[in-house]
Design a protein around this motif. Structure first.
Motif, PDB file in Angstrom:
ATOM      1  N   GLN A  80       1.284   3.993  -3.042  1.00 38.59           N
ATOM      2  CA  GLN A  80       1.076   5.416  -2.838  1.00 38.59           C
ATOM      3  C   GLN A  80       2.328   6.230  -3.171  1.00 38.59           C
ATOM      4  OE1 GLN A  80      -1.945   6.746  -2.250  1.00 38.59           O
ATOM      5  NE2 GLN A  80      -2.597   4.611  -2.491  1.00 38.59           N
ATOM      6  N   LEU A 119       0.834  -1.203   0.000  1.00 39.01           N
ATOM      7  CA  LEU A 119       0.000   0.000   0.000  1.00 39.01           C
ATOM      8  C   LEU A 119       0.867   1.250   0.000  1.00 39.01           C
ATOM      9  CD1 LEU A 119      -2.712  -1.119   2.605  1.00 39.01           C
ATOM     10  CD2 LEU A 119      -2.962  -0.988   0.118  1.00 39.01           C
ATOM     11  N   GLN A 164      -2.848  -0.190  -7.229  1.00 33.62           N
ATOM     12  CA  GLN A 164      -3.572  -0.041  -5.963  1.00 33.62           C
ATOM     13  C   GLN A 164      -4.441  -1.269  -5.661  1.00 33.62           C
ATOM     14  OE1 GLN A 164      -3.314   2.488  -8.308  1.00 33.62           O
ATOM     15  NE2 GLN A 164      -1.672   3.400  -7.061  1.00 33.62           N
ATOM     16  N   ARG A 189       2.567   7.127  -6.679  1.00 34.06           N
ATOM     17  CA  ARG A 189       1.675   8.190  -7.132  1.00 34.06           C
ATOM     18  C   ARG A 189       2.361   9.547  -7.121  1.00 34.06           C
ATOM     19  NH1 ARG A 189      -3.976   6.847  -6.643  1.00 34.06           N
ATOM     20  NH2 ARG A 189      -4.427   9.039  -6.228  1.00 34.06           N
TER      21      ARG A 189
END
Length: 440
Positions: free
Chosen positions: A194, A190, A287, A197
């Motif tokens: 992230q 996770l 994701q 991103r």
């Protein structure tokens, strides 16, 4: 024969350690040793050590799993084929395997604390260098160094548990460590997803560097020595090799070691192949992959806690282990049938369900193989822990590239590797450990 509970000497050592802790708290706070406040302080100290050991065992999955969503991005960024990029995982795993052979005997000779701190410092440096690796070859090399250094946390955490516990209590503690370290596979992908991103794959290594620095400082401040000088081995390399040879001569120890290693290889074949299987074959986003990976890790944690809190002490460790291995075999067989097209075209949901069952059953296999093996090796915990870890990581390193042998368009190799490893683990457990001949 393994001991069924804490030995008298172990109980005395634990009592002395607890007494010293309470006495130290009394000296610092002016609280009498019998005061509940002193007891609370000792309990907090024990909880802190548990968290530190959990952090050390979480470091390997953190180093591996945070990086998983970035594998396709690394392939594109460094203009390398997927099979070559997967070698960055294999290199780290191989380093963790070989490093344990060195660090384990070192910790039996010089204690747990100094080799651990040295390994953590090198881990931080190697991880920081990975941030700037310009080619796949250099990244593979520094991942190897990262694994060699990170091995210290793995092997010494198990050895510290063996210093502190025995029998059923040790099995329970391993399940507790699985709860703590199991958070890493949930959080790591996770976090990795992230991070991607906002930056590229190099940012993941920056985060790992910070984690390594923090854990090194925590170990330096709060993890005290657990192996007294009088219990250390004074011999050199020859003595360490003889100790390991003696451990391997124990048929039952070797059976648990290989069974646990093959179960770990089945798990690691999923770790290595799942980014491509979930994202490339089934078209999921990074994701979504991270979410599925986290759900599977939750299953492993929950089953591990059922093992430690409910099963241990009520049924034998061998019975729990046998059930776990049986479920892994069935799940791997179901995955092979689904991915090979026996049931026609199967979507992501059924495959994800099969992987969830397989991962969850690891919560029975891994803590119980470790506990059963280490219960036979009280006076060489570091060397025994090194053999357990080295075997697991080497077999896992062999399994990793095999899952991509047929290319990126099929999940059949992953399922085949998982089934072969699962059947092999069961065969070693039955053929070498022979649980029906012993009282667990």
């Amino acid at each position: 024969m393994p001991e069924s509970g804490a030995s008298r000497a172990q109980q005395e050592r634990t009592h002395i350690s607890t007494t010293q802790t309470v006495a130290a708290e009394s000296a610092d706070t002016g609280t009498p040793p019998g005061n509940p406040a002193a007891t609370d302080a000792a309990r907090r100290t024990g909880l802190l050590v548990t968290l530190v050991l959990g952090g050390l065992t979480a470091l390997p999955p953190l180093s591996m799993d945070m990086y998983l969503p970035a594998l396709p991005a690394v392939t594109e960024s460094l203009h390398a084929p997927a099979a070559t990029v997967q070698l960055t995982l294999t290199a780290c795993l191989t380093g963790m395997a070989l490093g344990q052979v060195v660090v384990g005997p070192m910790s039996d000779r010089w204690g747990r604390r100094r080799p651990l701190l040295l390994g953590m410092i090198i881990y931080v440096v190697a991880t920081a260098i990975c941030i700037f690796a310009p080619t796949t070859e250099l990244l593979i090399g520094f991942r190897l160094l990262q694994g060699l250094a990170g091995a210290a946390g793995i092997v010494i955490a198990r050895a510290v548990v063996r210093d502190m516990y025995d029998g059923v209590e040790m099995a329970r503690f391993f399940s507790t460590l699985m709860l703590i370290s199991g958070v890493a596979p949930i959080v790591a992908p996770l976090i990795g997803g992230q991070v991607l991103r906002f930056t590229d794959w190099r940012g993941i290594f920056a985060v790992l560097t910070v984690v390594g620095v923090v854990l090194t400082l925590v170990v330096w401040k709060w993890l005290h020595e657990t192996l007294p000088p009088q219990d250390r081995h004074t011999g050199g390399i020859g003595d360490a090799l003889r100790t390991m040879r003696g451990l391997l001569a124990d048929r039952v120890f070797t059976g648990y070691m290989i069974a646990g290693s093959l179960a770990f290889a089945a798990l690691f074949s999923y770790v290595s192949a799942s980014p491509f299987v979930v994202q490339e074959i089934y078209g999921a986003s990074p994701q979504t992959f991270s979410l599925l990976f986290g759900i599977n890790s939750v299953g492993l944690i929950v089953v591990g806690q059922i093992n430690g809190k409910v099963l241990v002490g009520r049924i034998s460790l061998d019975k729990a282990l046998a059930f776990g291995l049986s479920v892994i075999v069935l799940a791997a067989a179901a995955l092979l049938l689904m991915t090979s097209g026996v049931f026609g075209h199967v979507g992501l949901v059924p495959v994800a369900a099969g992987l969830f069952v397989l991962m969850s059953a690891m919560g029975l296999a891994m803590p119980n193989t470790n506990a059963q093996a280490l219960m036979r090796t009280k006076h060489a915990a570091g060397s025994a822990s090194a053999l357990l870890g080295t075997s697991s990581f080497l077999i896992g390193a062999v399994a990793s590239p095999l899952v991509g042998i047929a290319g990126e368009g099929t999940a059949v190799p992953m399922a085949v590797v998982q089934l072969v490893c699962a059947v092999g683990a069961m065969a070693c457990f039955l053929g070498l450990c022979r649980p029906w001949q012993r009282v667990s």
